[in-house]
Design a protein around this motif. Structure first.
Motif: not given
Lengths: 370, 289
Positions: A284-303
């Protein structure tokens, strides 16, 4: 949970018009006293299903039981269910009183008794004093109340409502939604409600059945359906969702999954998935978070592509390298990144809903009563 | 200033209005209003010695109407017109109902079957029936061959009613059909949903809602059957005198134009009364299709 008694049972119900199958082999239990909603876009078979319960459409296959009684071939006038039609279907040559009394007159009830019941029900729908009005002299909302009163006065086992609020304006519709819900709770009558409006369904229902292409994609409470959609269709249909196609690269001991997508990978939880299975992962959109550093377990890059402010929340669109757009919504001061930033997307793994892509397997699950 | 402007506007609309209404208006005045005034006028005049009209005012023509012989003619006309209306209704309603239920392709074929006879002269069609029904006609020949008693049907009141029902039935079918087509099918579902059997749905919902069509159709059959003379001439063989025959006789045979005119006025009054009852009971002239 209390003991639930099915009041309506659809048993392998199929409806065909010529070569066109509208309802496919549907099994369904509707329990006594619940507010049950069939939700789907137009042409999905929800109204046809309702009309089969009412008796207006013949079954092509299967059977329908009302309190364990086989009503599959029973004409509508013998079934103890009543319908509220989208177009109200009030008799234009009768005033409000006669409209409401119609069913009671058919039951050959005594005049005094009819008078008592009609007065009582009109009081309940707040139409006392309107007895002498003709339908043509009433507003849409008032007509709708008459239609509801006319059905309820017969004290049906089940009340069937076919998009009853579809013709009303938004404000009135919201008001009537609450009134209907209260009415249902007050009377304890089972309501089977058909709508294409997901918000309406989520607001009013105890259970919702999402219908698509003649089958129920998922049946459950509003919370279950929203938080744990079982199919891509449900995830898309209810609320907003980001759906990714992914490959299960690893099934861990603790039930967590490692998913690899075209651009990036993520962690999620899910039962019954096999390694190398292609799945849909929905977030869900309200669960999506973004950070400038990779977070453990996730590796999805976007702009970050765009921000839209809607008062208290901000809606952000993030573009992945393959062009897929990810929707995110959050409080304005919550991990805000300016347009053009390169970010890493992540979320709590238990918010990811993983779904099978193999449709046959899914229908087996539904048939098994999942 | 303002007033002038308004007036000019009225004038602007006047010419196009006249152009549209004018021809029809002229037609109506020349062929409807003037003859009507003429008929009413001569009904108060004296009959000429060798026919024609002498312009001496008199009430004699109307006094003659009170004659019980004529009273009987009026009653019989009313009776036959009522019977015609009733039987047309009984035949037309099921037909119109079935018509609204059949598929589109069949509907146009059925409609055509109703309309085609209209393109053939009514006298011809009635004479066709005479040929079939007469004493030595094909029907009786067949019946005799089958060992059944022959029908003595022609030249009776029954035959007149038959001829009238046959001739005027389309006027009954069309408005009823319109009425039934307008019927919202969810109303029938609603009735069934509320516990009404098919019969009750018909009596409590379909019949009252198609009443405008029944009403309009009845009026459209009743009025012409009051005045029709050629049907009773052909089917009744001149044995039965109706109001229409009476008027025709007064004009053409007795050459008593003033008397014929007086009966015509009577017929017009009958018609107006029926129309008045129709609108008073809530009938809509637009329902007449």
């Amino acid at each position: 949970m209390e003991e639930k008694r099915p009041i309506i049972r659809l048993d392998h119900v199929t409806k065909r018009y010529g070569d066109n199958t509208v309802v496919r082999n549907v099994n369904l239990d509707i329990y006594e006293g619940e507010f049950f909603t069939m939700l789907g876009s137009s042409g999905c078979g929800k109204t046809t299903t309702l009309r089969m319960i009412a008796g207006f459409e013949e079954l092509s296959e299967g059977n329908i039981y009302l309190e364990n009684e086989d009503v599959g071939n029973m004409p509508p006038y013998k079934r103890n269910v009543n319908t509220v039609f989208q177009s109200y279907a009030l008799f234009p040559h009768m005033n409000v009183y006669k409209n409401v009394a119609f069913g009671l007159v058919e039951k050959k009830m005594k005049k005094e008794e009819i008078h008592e019941k009609v007065t009582e029900i009109l009081n309940l729908v707040q139409l006392s004093g309107f007895e002498k009005r003709m339908p043509s002299q009433m507003s849409g909302g008032q007509k709708q109340r008459v239609a509801i009163a006319r059905a309820l006065v017969n004290n049906p086992k089940v009340l069937l409502l076919d998009e009853p609020l579809g013709a009303l304006d938004l404000k009135l519709r919201k008001q009537m939604q609450l009134e209907l819900k209260h009415l249902q709770q007050q009377l304890g009558i089972t309501f089977v409600y058909v709508t294409h409006d997901q918000e309406e369904a989520l607001t009013m229902s105890d259970r919702i059945a999402i219908m698509n292409n003649g089958v129920f994609e998922q049946i459950g409470t509003a919370k279950e359906i929203y938080e744990h959609p079982k199919t891509k269709f449900v995830a898309d249909f209810i609320g907003e969702s980001n759906v990714f196609e992914a490959n299960v690269s690893e099934v861990k001991e603790d039930g967590s999954l490692k998913l690899i997508m075209e651009y990036g990978d993520m962690e999620a939880y899910g039962d019954g998935f096999e390694q190398n299975e292609i799945v849909y992962a929905s977030i869900r959109p309200e669960s999506v978070k973004c950070s400038l550093e990779p977070v453990n377990g996730f590796n999805i890059r976007g702009m970050v592509k765009e921000h839209i402010y809607i008062g208290s929340i901000i809606r952000t669109t993030i573009e992945l390298p393959n062009g897929q757009l990810v929707k995110k919504c959050a409080q304005p001061d919550d991990d805000f990144k300016p347009v053009g930033s390169l970010v890493y997307l992540h979320w709590s793994p238990d918010k990811t809903v993983v779904m099978h892509t193999n449709e046959d397997k899914l229908y087996d699950l539904i048939d098994a009563g999942e | 200033m303002e007033k002038k402007k308004k007036k000019w506007r009225l004038n602007k609309n006047f010419l196009p209005g006249l152009a549209m209404v004018g021809p029809t208006g002229l037609w109506m005045i020349a062929f409807m209003l003037l003859p009507l005034i003429y008929v009413i006028a001569i009904s108060f005049m004296t009959k000429g010695l060798f026919g024609g009209v002498v312009w001496t005012p008199t009430l004699k023509n109307y006094q003659d109407i009170i004659n019980p012989v004529y009273g009987k003619v009026c009653l019989k006309s009313l009776k036959i017109a009522l019977l015609t209306t009733l039987f047309s209704l009984l035949v037309s309603y099921p037909f119109a109902y079935a018509l609204s239920k059949v598929k589109k392709r069949w509907k146009s074929i059925c409609m055509l079957l109703i309309m085609v006879p209209f393109w053939i002269n009514g006298l011809l069609r009635l004479n066709g029936w005479v040929t079939i029904f007469r004493e030595t006609g094909p029907l009786n020949t067949l019946l005799t061959k089958l060992g059944l008693p022959a029908l003595n049907f022609m030249y009776t009141e029954t035959a007149i009613v038959f001829g009238m029902v046959y001739t005027f039935m389309p006027f009954m079918v069309l408005p009823i059909h319109t009425s039934i087509s307008k019927l919202d099918s969810t109303l029938l579902e609603a009735a069934s949903d509320l516990g009404a059997t098919k019969l009750h749905t018909f009596l409590r919902v379909i019949l009252p809602l198609t009443f405008p069509g029944i009403f309009a159709g009845s009026i459209q059959v009743f009025i012409p059957s009051l005045g029709a003379f050629f049907i009773s001439d052909i089917m009744g063989g001149g044995n039965t005198m109706l109001l229409g025959n009476l008027i025709k006789n007064q004009y053409l045979n007795a050459r008593n134009w003033p008397s014929g005119a007086a009966f015509s006025v009577l017929l017009i009054v009958f018609t107006l009364v029926v129309m008045q009852i129709y609108t008073r009971l809530g009938g809509d002239m637009d329902e007449m299709v």
